[in-house]
Design an enzyme around this catalytic site. Structure first.
Site, PDB file in Angstrom:
ATOM      1  N   HIS A 102      11.788   3.869  11.752  1.00 41.51           N
ATOM      2  CA  HIS A 102      11.234   5.262  13.070  1.00 41.51           C
ATOM      3  C   HIS A 102      10.568   4.187  14.259  1.00 41.51           C
ATOM      4  O   HIS A 102      10.393   4.856  15.709  1.00 41.51           O
ATOM      5  CB  HIS A 102      10.087   5.922  12.468  1.00 41.51           C
ATOM      6  N   ASP A 132      13.298   5.821   5.176  1.00 42.15           N
ATOM      7  CA  ASP A 132      12.228   4.841   6.998  1.00 42.15           C
ATOM      8  C   ASP A 132      12.219   3.689   6.968  1.00 42.15           C
ATOM      9  O   ASP A 132      11.362   2.852   7.306  1.00 42.15           O
ATOM     10  CB  ASP A 132      10.772   5.694   7.019  1.00 42.15           C
ATOM     11  N   SER A 211       2.862   1.826  11.814  1.00 43.06           N
ATOM     12  CA  SER A 211       3.572   1.837  10.854  1.00 43.06           C
ATOM     13  C   SER A 211       4.700   0.470  11.171  1.00 43.06           C
ATOM     14  O   SER A 211       4.429   0.228  12.059  1.00 43.06           O
ATOM     15  CB  SER A 211       4.829   3.007  12.057  1.00 43.06           C
TER      16      SER A 211
END
Length: 259
Positions: A102, A132, A211
């Site tokens: 993402h 992901d 992330s």
């Protein structure tokens, strides 16, 4: 034979003289409990403490950290391009970099900043949407790309030390500390129909920019790739629950060979 008596008598007299002198000297004071405690405290103060586990973990992972900067389309209602931040980690000798999908999904340009201060434009070479995960490769990598050591997420237990490394809010080379607070968690990706399973839950702080960065154990080995923070208020701030994809799942799903 008769000369032995004066010699023996002289030796006895010498011993008596030494004893007499010692009896006149002041005796050293007896050690008290306070003296013992002070001696122990002084010894401990002069000892060199071992480095903290967090310090050792950071030293092991820092050379392999990567800042991921992205640009995309235009902001709605403006002509300004969108931009984003994430983290990544070098995982093999070829310089492959794992990050969260993402972070780079739908962007038009990816720029990497390495721990040695160098930078490069990068391309996505592999993705695993169900986990992901994305693999990046620099177009002009630095000469030395030290890969991180990969650990065994199956060995994790609730309560184990857990450290998150990366660039939260753009603050590069950051480390947060906590513990593994849950295993085998499930998370539905926002604005998506995909649900991630088998995730590692940690209470080490995770914020925007983390992330794609590594979750490491006490030895500085990568055991997961940070994918999400959980906040029921829908605000991108940490409230105590971060989630990571186990490194064996992340690497295998992205087509990397097992370590």
């Amino acid at each position: 034979m008769r000369a032995a008596r004066p010699v023996a008598l002289g030796a006895v007299m010498a011993l008596v003289a030494v004893a007499a002198v010692q009896s006149l000297l002041p005796r050293p004071p007896a050690l008290t409990d306070g003296d013992v405690r002070q001696a122990i405290a002084s010894a401990l103060a002069s000892a060199t403490p071992r480095p903290a586990l967090s310090e050792q973990a950071y030293a092991a992972i820092q050379p392999s950290l990567v800042l991921v900067q992205t640009t995309g389309g235009e902001e709605p209602g403006t002509s300004a391009p969108t931009s984003g931040l994430g983290s990544g980690v070098i995982v093999d000798q070829q310089g492959d970099i794992l990050t969260a999908l993402h972070v780079v999904d739908g962007v038009t340009e990816i720029h990497l900043a390495f721990a040695d201060g160098s930078g490069s434009v990068a391309q996505v070479v592999s993705t695993a949407p169900d986990h992901d995960v994305a693999v990046l490769r620099a177009e002009t990598p630095p000469r030395n790309l030290p890969p991180a050591v990969l650990g065994n997420p199956a060995a994790l237990r609730i309560g184990d030390e857990a450290f998150v490394a990366g660039s939260p809010l753009g603050l590069t080379n950051s480390l947060t500390a906590g513990v593994v607070s849950g295993l085998d968690r499930t998370f539905k990706l926002p604005d998506s129909d995909r649900t991630l399973t088998g995730l590692i839950q940690v209470d080490a702080a995770v914020n925007p920019g983390n992330s794609g960065g590594p979750l490491v154990n006490r030895a500085g080995q990568v055991v997961g790739i940070v994918t999400a923070l959980v906040n029921p208020t829908d605000q991108d701030v940490f409230i105590g629950i971060g989630l990571a994809v186990p490194i064996d799942v992340a690497g295998g799903a992205a087509g990397l060979p097992p370590d």
